[in-house]
Design a protein around this motif. Sequence first.
Motif, PDB file in Angstrom:
ATOM      1  N   GLN A 152      21.985  11.637  26.030  1.00  0.00           N
ATOM      2  CA  GLN A 152      22.593  11.560  27.354  1.00  0.00           C
ATOM      3  C   GLN A 152      22.596  12.918  28.037  1.00  0.00           C
ATOM      4  O   GLN A 152      22.620  13.964  27.391  1.00  0.00           O
ATOM      5  CB  GLN A 152      24.016  11.009  27.268  1.00  0.00           C
ATOM      6  CG  GLN A 152      25.033  11.900  26.594  1.00  0.00           C
ATOM      7  CD  GLN A 152      26.389  11.217  26.520  1.00  0.00           C
ATOM      8  OE1 GLN A 152      26.493  10.091  26.027  1.00  0.00           O
ATOM      9  NE2 GLN A 152      27.428  11.870  27.010  1.00  0.00           N
ATOM     10  N   PHE A 164      23.567   4.519  33.163  1.00  0.00           N
ATOM     11  CA  PHE A 164      24.446   5.631  33.482  1.00  0.00           C
ATOM     12  C   PHE A 164      25.897   5.219  33.293  1.00  0.00           C
ATOM     13  O   PHE A 164      26.246   4.044  33.369  1.00  0.00           O
ATOM     14  CB  PHE A 164      24.213   6.157  34.909  1.00  0.00           C
ATOM     15  CG  PHE A 164      24.702   5.252  36.011  1.00  0.00           C
ATOM     16  CD1 PHE A 164      25.993   5.372  36.526  1.00  0.00           C
ATOM     17  CD2 PHE A 164      23.865   4.284  36.551  1.00  0.00           C
ATOM     18  CE1 PHE A 164      26.434   4.539  37.536  1.00  0.00           C
ATOM     19  CE2 PHE A 164      24.307   3.453  37.576  1.00  0.00           C
ATOM     20  CZ  PHE A 164      25.597   3.576  38.066  1.00  0.00           C
ATOM     21  N   ASN A 177      24.820  14.796  30.625  1.00  0.00           N
ATOM     22  CA  ASN A 177      26.204  14.575  31.023  1.00  0.00           C
ATOM     23  C   ASN A 177      26.815  15.907  31.442  1.00  0.00           C
ATOM     24  O   ASN A 177      27.372  16.625  30.630  1.00  0.00           O
ATOM     25  CB  ASN A 177      26.957  13.987  29.835  1.00  0.00           C
ATOM     26  CG  ASN A 177      28.323  13.481  30.204  1.00  0.00           C
ATOM     27  OD1 ASN A 177      28.725  13.551  31.360  1.00  0.00           O
ATOM     28  ND2 ASN A 177      29.062  12.993  29.231  1.00  0.00           N
ATOM     29  N   TYR A 219      28.135  11.552  37.118  1.00  0.00           N
ATOM     30  CA  TYR A 219      27.573  10.426  36.389  1.00  0.00           C
ATOM     31  C   TYR A 219      26.769  10.936  35.197  1.00  0.00           C
ATOM     32  O   TYR A 219      26.118  11.970  35.274  1.00  0.00           O
ATOM     33  CB  TYR A 219      26.691   9.573  37.311  1.00  0.00           C
ATOM     34  CG  TYR A 219      27.453   9.021  38.482  1.00  0.00           C
ATOM     35  CD1 TYR A 219      28.169   7.836  38.363  1.00  0.00           C
ATOM     36  CD2 TYR A 219      27.488   9.694  39.692  1.00  0.00           C
ATOM     37  CE1 TYR A 219      28.894   7.327  39.430  1.00  0.00           C
ATOM     38  CE2 TYR A 219      28.217   9.198  40.763  1.00  0.00           C
ATOM     39  CZ  TYR A 219      28.911   8.013  40.628  1.00  0.00           C
ATOM     40  OH  TYR A 219      29.638   7.525  41.683  1.00  0.00           O
ATOM     41  N   CYS A 220      26.827  10.172  34.125  1.00  0.00           N
ATOM     42  CA  CYS A 220      26.150  10.530  32.882  1.00  0.00           C
ATOM     43  C   CYS A 220      24.952   9.603  32.672  1.00  0.00           C
ATOM     44  O   CYS A 220      25.108   8.382  32.583  1.00  0.00           O
ATOM     45  CB  CYS A 220      27.116  10.397  31.716  1.00  0.00           C
ATOM     46  SG  CYS A 220      26.315  10.387  30.122  1.00  0.00           S
ATOM     47  N   LEU A 221      23.765  10.172  32.603  1.00  0.00           N
ATOM     48  CA  LEU A 221      22.566   9.388  32.325  1.00  0.00           C
ATOM     49  C   LEU A 221      22.394   9.214  30.821  1.00  0.00           C
ATOM     50  O   LEU A 221      22.606  10.150  30.042  1.00  0.00           O
ATOM     51  CB  LEU A 221      21.332  10.093  32.896  1.00  0.00           C
ATOM     52  CG  LEU A 221      21.211  10.122  34.417  1.00  0.00           C
ATOM     53  CD1 LEU A 221      20.103  11.071  34.832  1.00  0.00           C
ATOM     54  CD2 LEU A 221      20.949   8.720  34.957  1.00  0.00           C
TER      55      LEU A 221
END
Length: 298
Positions: A174, A110, A176, A154-156
């Motif tokens: 991603q 992340f 996001n 948060y960006c996975l």
Amino acid sequence: MSKLHKIICDILALLKYILGFTLGNKKPIDQHCVCLPALKKPDPFLYSQQYLLSQGLPVTWDNPDIYIYQGNTLVDPHNLQANTNYTVVARIWNNSPDVPVINMGVNFSFLSFGMGTQSNPIGSTTVDLAAKGLPGCPAFAYMPWTTPPALGHYCLQVLLEPPDDSNWQNNLGQRNTDVTQPQSPAVFTFKVGNHVAARPRNVSFKVDCYAIPPLPASDTIFVAGAASRAISKIAPPVPAGWNVVLTPSALQLMLGQEQEVKAEITPPSGFKGTMPFNVTALDDYGLVGGVTLRVEVG
């Protein structure tokens, strides 16, 4: 036939053989070789924003192949709790109808919400992926994730690492996104970073309202024919009446530097519903990254 005559005939036959070989009357050497067919390769992939943008297609940064569960319940990725256990699920496809992938690595990580920010590993696992059209395609990779204790966005990211691949460009996707309940305007903040380029990155932004269109109803899939497979390369612009302001509107980032950007989005009077805004950052050499901001008006 005399002995001398036989010797002369043998010499002439040898000369004929040598001349025939040098003049190409013998079969070329490659006719004696065994020709092997080209080896087929798998093509594992998931919805990859970087690859789709490189093909000139619009994207959403809200990835349709990455989900979040709490226990057996699918949860809203825009409403996660801090320091809480979830499971991230990645749906993985194979574009090859012939070659499966065995024991493929799948890496989860992340980023702090933004573009070009630092990656934080979550964990890795492996999956077996069948060939296209067979049971086991798509495959699903699962990874436990405890959200950070700090509130924020948060960006996975999910990265596929197959042993072989016919297209290495579509392996990273991603999820996001951010959600807010605006008064007026809706305010978002995200970071833009430079952790890869030794040169300065001169960053500019573009904003559009692209969203993945819904699938057609099952009784219209075959009627639509080729038209249903057409993909628009034009992302919808910001609709009339909406106002989007990015501060700052451009950046110059040195190596290792991150800077916060504020987005203020004002809906038109009387709007109710949800509107996605894709903010994509570009520098002089190409893509930096992107986020999808969702404005909800109740």
